[in-house]
Scaffold this motif. Sequence first.
Motif, PDB file in Angstrom:
ATOM      1  N   ARG A   1      31.903 -45.371  60.522  1.00  0.00           N
ATOM      2  CA  ARG A   1      31.204 -44.128  60.868  1.00  0.00           C
ATOM      3  C   ARG A   1      30.906 -44.056  62.361  1.00  0.00           C
ATOM      4  O   ARG A   1      30.995 -42.979  62.970  1.00  0.00           O
ATOM      5  CB  ARG A   1      29.904 -44.017  60.062  1.00  0.00           C
ATOM      6  N   LEU A   2      30.559 -45.193  62.941  1.00  0.00           N
ATOM      7  CA  LEU A   2      30.281 -45.215  64.381  1.00  0.00           C
ATOM      8  C   LEU A   2      31.542 -44.888  65.181  1.00  0.00           C
ATOM      9  O   LEU A   2      31.514 -44.079  66.121  1.00  0.00           O
ATOM     10  CB  LEU A   2      29.733 -46.585  64.794  1.00  0.00           C
ATOM     11  N   LYS A   3      32.664 -45.496  64.787  1.00  0.00           N
ATOM     12  CA  LYS A   3      33.917 -45.223  65.501  1.00  0.00           C
ATOM     13  C   LYS A   3      34.339 -43.766  65.319  1.00  0.00           C
ATOM     14  O   LYS A   3      34.839 -43.133  66.262  1.00  0.00           O
ATOM     15  CB  LYS A   3      35.008 -46.175  65.013  1.00  0.00           C
ATOM     16  N   ALA A   4      34.111 -43.219  64.130  1.00  0.00           N
ATOM     17  CA  ALA A   4      34.489 -41.829  63.862  1.00  0.00           C
ATOM     18  C   ALA A   4      33.704 -40.853  64.724  1.00  0.00           C
ATOM     19  O   ALA A   4      34.213 -39.768  65.065  1.00  0.00           O
ATOM     20  CB  ALA A   4      34.290 -41.507  62.382  1.00  0.00           C
ATOM     21  N   MET A   5      32.483 -41.203  65.083  1.00  0.00           N
ATOM     22  CA  MET A   5      31.676 -40.305  65.906  1.00  0.00           C
ATOM     23  C   MET A   5      31.887 -40.524  67.405  1.00  0.00           C
ATOM     24  O   MET A   5      31.287 -39.839  68.230  1.00  0.00           O
ATOM     25  CB  MET A   5      30.189 -40.448  65.573  1.00  0.00           C
ATOM     26  N   GLY A   6      32.767 -41.474  67.760  1.00  0.00           N
ATOM     27  CA  GLY A   6      33.096 -41.663  69.169  1.00  0.00           C
ATOM     28  C   GLY A   6      32.416 -42.826  69.841  1.00  0.00           C
ATOM     29  O   GLY A   6      32.521 -42.988  71.067  1.00  0.00           O
ATOM     30  N   VAL A   7      31.713 -43.670  69.074  1.00  0.00           N
ATOM     31  CA  VAL A   7      31.149 -44.893  69.639  1.00  0.00           C
ATOM     32  C   VAL A   7      32.268 -45.935  69.723  1.00  0.00           C
ATOM     33  O   VAL A   7      33.007 -46.150  68.762  1.00  0.00           O
ATOM     34  CB  VAL A   7      29.993 -45.423  68.769  1.00  0.00           C
ATOM     35  N   ASN A   8      32.391 -46.568  70.871  1.00  0.00           N
ATOM     36  CA  ASN A   8      33.434 -47.568  71.072  1.00  0.00           C
ATOM     37  C   ASN A   8      32.893 -48.973  70.799  1.00  0.00           C
ATOM     38  O   ASN A   8      31.697 -49.243  70.982  1.00  0.00           O
ATOM     39  CB  ASN A   8      33.974 -47.484  72.497  1.00  0.00           C
ATOM     40  N   LEU A   9      33.793 -49.849  70.369  1.00  0.00           N
ATOM     41  CA  LEU A   9      33.434 -51.239  70.070  1.00  0.00           C
ATOM     42  C   LEU A   9      34.252 -52.167  70.949  1.00  0.00           C
ATOM     43  O   LEU A   9      35.441 -51.947  71.178  1.00  0.00           O
ATOM     44  CB  LEU A   9      33.706 -51.574  68.599  1.00  0.00           C
ATOM     45  N   ALA A  10      33.596 -53.215  71.446  1.00  0.00           N
ATOM     46  CA  ALA A  10      34.294 -54.241  72.212  1.00  0.00           C
ATOM     47  C   ALA A  10      33.683 -55.591  71.850  1.00  0.00           C
ATOM     48  O   ALA A  10      32.545 -55.665  71.375  1.00  0.00           O
ATOM     49  CB  ALA A  10      34.183 -53.982  73.713  1.00  0.00           C
ATOM     50  N   TYR A  11      34.446 -56.655  72.103  1.00  0.00           N
ATOM     51  CA  TYR A  11      34.033 -57.967  71.607  1.00  0.00           C
ATOM     52  C   TYR A  11      33.960 -58.994  72.727  1.00  0.00           C
ATOM     53  O   TYR A  11      34.736 -58.973  73.686  1.00  0.00           O
ATOM     54  CB  TYR A  11      35.005 -58.435  70.518  1.00  0.00           C
ATOM     55  N   VAL A  12      32.992 -59.885  72.585  1.00  0.00           N
ATOM     56  CA  VAL A  12      32.868 -61.072  73.417  1.00  0.00           C
ATOM     57  C   VAL A  12      32.691 -62.247  72.460  1.00  0.00           C
ATOM     58  O   VAL A  12      32.520 -62.072  71.257  1.00  0.00           O
ATOM     59  CB  VAL A  12      31.664 -60.985  74.374  1.00  0.00           C
ATOM     60  N   THR A  13      32.726 -63.461  73.013  1.00  0.00           N
ATOM     61  CA  THR A  13      32.494 -64.648  72.192  1.00  0.00           C
ATOM     62  C   THR A  13      31.480 -65.550  72.865  1.00  0.00           C
ATOM     63  O   THR A  13      31.650 -65.918  74.040  1.00  0.00           O
ATOM     64  CB  THR A  13      33.798 -65.440  71.966  1.00  0.00           C
ATOM     65  N   LEU A  14      30.421 -65.861  72.154  1.00  0.00           N
ATOM     66  CA  LEU A  14      29.504 -66.935  72.542  1.00  0.00           C
ATOM     67  C   LEU A  14      29.286 -67.778  71.299  1.00  0.00           C
ATOM     68  O   LEU A  14      28.807 -67.282  70.281  1.00  0.00           O
ATOM     69  CB  LEU A  14      28.165 -66.407  73.056  1.00  0.00           C
ATOM     70  N   HIS A  15      29.675 -69.042  71.390  1.00  0.00           N
ATOM     71  CA  HIS A  15      29.471 -69.945  70.270  1.00  0.00           C
ATOM     72  C   HIS A  15      28.035 -70.457  70.328  1.00  0.00           C
ATOM     73  O   HIS A  15      27.670 -71.217  71.224  1.00  0.00           O
ATOM     74  CB  HIS A  15      30.472 -71.096  70.317  1.00  0.00           C
ATOM     75  N   VAL A  16      27.233 -69.995  69.378  1.00  0.00           N
ATOM     76  CA  VAL A  16      25.808 -70.302  69.386  1.00  0.00           C
ATOM     77  C   VAL A  16      25.610 -71.797  69.195  1.00  0.00           C
ATOM     78  O   VAL A  16      26.107 -72.396  68.239  1.00  0.00           O
ATOM     79  CB  VAL A  16      25.071 -69.535  68.273  1.00  0.00           C
ATOM     80  N   GLY A  17      24.870 -72.404  70.128  1.00  0.00           N
ATOM     81  CA  GLY A  17      24.610 -73.837  70.067  1.00  0.00           C
ATOM     82  C   GLY A  17      23.157 -74.129  70.346  1.00  0.00           C
ATOM     83  O   GLY A  17      22.273 -73.304  70.096  1.00  0.00           O
ATOM     84  N   VAL A  18      22.904 -75.281  70.908  1.00  0.00           N
ATOM     85  CA  VAL A  18      21.528 -75.720  71.107  1.00  0.00           C
ATOM     86  C   VAL A  18      20.781 -74.841  72.096  1.00  0.00           C
ATOM     87  O   VAL A  18      19.558 -74.705  72.024  1.00  0.00           O
ATOM     88  CB  VAL A  18      21.501 -77.199  71.565  1.00  0.00           C
ATOM     89  N   GLY A  19      21.488 -74.198  73.032  1.00  0.00           N
ATOM     90  CA  GLY A  19      20.816 -73.371  74.023  1.00  0.00           C
ATOM     91  C   GLY A  19      20.052 -72.218  73.418  1.00  0.00           C
ATOM     92  O   GLY A  19      19.048 -71.762  73.962  1.00  0.00           O
ATOM     93  N   THR A  20      20.526 -71.716  72.269  1.00  0.00           N
ATOM     94  CA  THR A  20      19.884 -70.578  71.627  1.00  0.00           C
ATOM     95  C   THR A  20      18.554 -70.958  70.986  1.00  0.00           C
ATOM     96  O   THR A  20      17.573 -70.233  71.094  1.00  0.00           O
ATOM     97  CB  THR A  20      20.825 -69.971  70.570  1.00  0.00           C
ATOM     98  N   PHE A  21      18.512 -72.098  70.299  1.00  0.00           N
ATOM     99  CA  PHE A  21      17.307 -72.416  69.538  1.00  0.00           C
ATOM    100  C   PHE A  21      16.506 -73.582  70.106  1.00  0.00           C
ATOM    101  O   PHE A  21      15.505 -73.989  69.521  1.00  0.00           O
ATOM    102  CB  PHE A  21      17.635 -72.684  68.067  1.00  0.00           C
ATOM    103  N   ARG A  22      16.932 -74.124  71.239  1.00  0.00           N
ATOM    104  CA  ARG A  22      16.136 -75.176  71.880  1.00  0.00           C
ATOM    105  C   ARG A  22      14.809 -74.589  72.354  1.00  0.00           C
ATOM    106  O   ARG A  22      14.776 -73.575  73.050  1.00  0.00           O
ATOM    107  CB  ARG A  22      16.908 -75.755  73.060  1.00  0.00           C
ATOM    108  N   PRO A  23      13.682 -75.197  71.997  1.00  0.00           N
ATOM    109  CA  PRO A  23      12.387 -74.617  72.384  1.00  0.00           C
ATOM    110  C   PRO A  23      12.117 -74.720  73.875  1.00  0.00           C
ATOM    111  O   PRO A  23      12.614 -75.617  74.549  1.00  0.00           O
ATOM    112  CB  PRO A  23      11.380 -75.463  71.586  1.00  0.00           C
TER     113      PRO A  23
END
Length: 365
Positions: free
Chosen positions: A205-227
């Motif tokens: 539905r988003l693409k049909a209304m003209g919203v564009n999608l693009a992709y990146v990659t970040l492999h979630v590791g310790v940096g995300t949840f390290r306190p």
Amino acid sequence: MTSDQLLSGYDYTLPSELIAQNPVTPRDHSRLLIIDSLNTHVHSFFYDLTNWLLPGDLLILNNTQVIPARLYGRKATGAPVEILLLEEKDHNCWLALVKPGKRFKLGSEIWFYPFDAAPNSPHNILKAKVIDRDAATGGRLLQFHVPDDQSFLGVLEKFGQIPFPPYVNHSEALPSQYQTVYAHEPGSVAAPTAGLHFTEELLGRLKAMGVNLAYVTLHVGVGTFRPVEVEDITQHIMHQEWIELPQETVDLIRETKAKGSRVIAVGTTATRTLEGAMKEIKEAGGDELAAFRGKTNLFIYPSYQWQVVDGLITNFHLPKSSLLMLVSALIGRERLLALYAEAIQKEYRFYSFGDAMLILPSAVI
């Protein structure tokens, strides 16, 4: 030093019953808090996202795929062991958190068995040896012994489990519910949870209304949840995470900016990929966004000067977390905590399987 720079400034109290243990079904029926201006916000549902985005908007999605990173095994003594893989350091060599960690000396061996195999079958054993310690994480470097005709990720499908976060401790969710519908690149040990709300139908539905999608990659590791463990958050050092920003995504970002449209990151991981790539490019002498593949340790907190991202879709994050600080950098710490207080009062569901926020550019400070 201001409150924005103090760890204690990012604390809040969350009733335990608001920690979501299971995702809603369908995925896009989660609630959505829309922050649409500097002083207004609206309560809605994720399936109504089409009412808030505009033709020409660009959504940036993290296409990482969660791997079966939790393994259970035994030492040579027979003592049980639990492993959480964090990051591949070399061929079949992984940084991992080990329980119980203090007992793992260099040279220790761990034996893992698949769930459906006889425990004593010599043909169904995965072995690993502790070859080093990692002071930054308290983890161990494990060298796995994988047959030459097999890939490590293929072996993990047999021996490992998809790791849910520690606060999801009585869930009935299926492993597939902890993957985005667009997960494509294996490597994460945790899901980019803002993307869990999307269904194929909603993306259509988003693409049909003209919203564009693009992709990146970040492999979630310790940096995300390290306190964050220092009261002066400016002294916190983020663990490096591997990111990839492809050229086709860069091209779409440039086209979107040139038209005056909006770049909206889906999740803090997509945000760190875009802003982290810009940081690394600038430090290498560049002055504009370009394709990037490598590591970044960008830490975003209030006073950060945004380079790429205009808006954000994100979940509700843990107190005192670097993710809470990132969102505060976009709309302000005091305002964000006030919105969290209202979300708690209205019984929103928090954390990985919880509800979401949409922060539109008009709401950005």
